[in-house]
Design a protein around this motif. Structure first.
Motif: not given
Length: 235
Positions: A197-224
């Protein structure tokens, strides 16, 4: 140069830091003590107890420098192992507890902040991975001390600032893989943080939603981890 390096919460980013550091200074004689990255509250407060009992012979060996991460309860450790008290000591901050987002346990956060403050006061030099991290730590100390009721000494933030400097995390550029830019997308976005939660995933979700139809590839990596914020499921 004989160096004792302590990493009390040895997460992957901390491992990468001390591995590249040791590779970059191969002529130094490194001794490394680590603790696993779990049970955060216990690690931050309990590392002096763990090390002073299990690794006392290592702690009491001859060194020229002690280098510890900011998760180390340095003040308590130097009290339990007096030999460390005379050793020149640097405390390295990947992050600081004063900039950590507020969670459910404010008492636990205050405890971690006090440990961090005492550790900083016990160190000879404070090293931060960024100027923002350094400034937010000193500002956080000022705000904390202003809340305390009495018997608070003057000049503590200024004292800490005077012994602070910025030293970015070393990067092994030789091992970085460089891929040719594809033509499928005009822009590629890489999010490489821990899935917490401290890495701000809600903001990432907002960004992904805003650019989902703009042809941008989003790579969500990092430790799970087994427990993850709900934003990742939505992503």
């Amino acid at each position: 140069m004989r160096v004792l390096l302590l990493s009390a919460y040895d997460a992957r980013s901390h491992q990468a830091w001390h591995q590249v550091l040791q590779q970059g200074l191969p002529d130094w004689d490194w001794t490394l003590l680590t603790l696993p990255p779990r049970h955060f509250a216990w690690r931050v407060r309990g590392n002096p107890l763990s090390w002073s009992s299990s690794s006392r012979d290592v702690l009491e060996a001859d060194y020229d420098l002690l280098l510890a991460t900011s998760m180390v309860d340095l003040a308590t450790l130097r009290g339990l192992v007096p030999r460390l008290a005379a050793l020149p000591t640097a405390l390295y901050f990947h992050e600081n507890q004063f900039a950590y987002p507020e969670g459910d346990s404010q008492h636990g956060q205050l405890e971690a902040q006090m440990v961090s403050l005492y550790s900083a006061l016990a160190a000879d030099s404070l090293l931060f991975n960024s100027r923002w991290n350094m400034n937010s730590f000193v500002d956080g100390v000022s705000r904390l001390l202003a809340r305390l009721p009495d018997a608070v000494p003057d000049g503590v933030p200024e004292q800490l600032a005077a012994r602070s400097r910025v030293l970015p995390v070393p990067v092994d550029s030789g091992s970085a893989a460089v891929a040719e830019r594809g033509s499928a997308a005009a822009l590629q976005l890489v999010w490489n943080h821990r899935w917490e939660f401290d890495k701000g995933p809600e903001l990432l979700l907002e960004i992904a939603s805003a650019i989902a139809d703009r042809g941008v590839e989003i790579h969500v990596v990092g430790q799970q981890f087994r427990q993850q914020p709900a934003a990742f499921a939505k992503l």
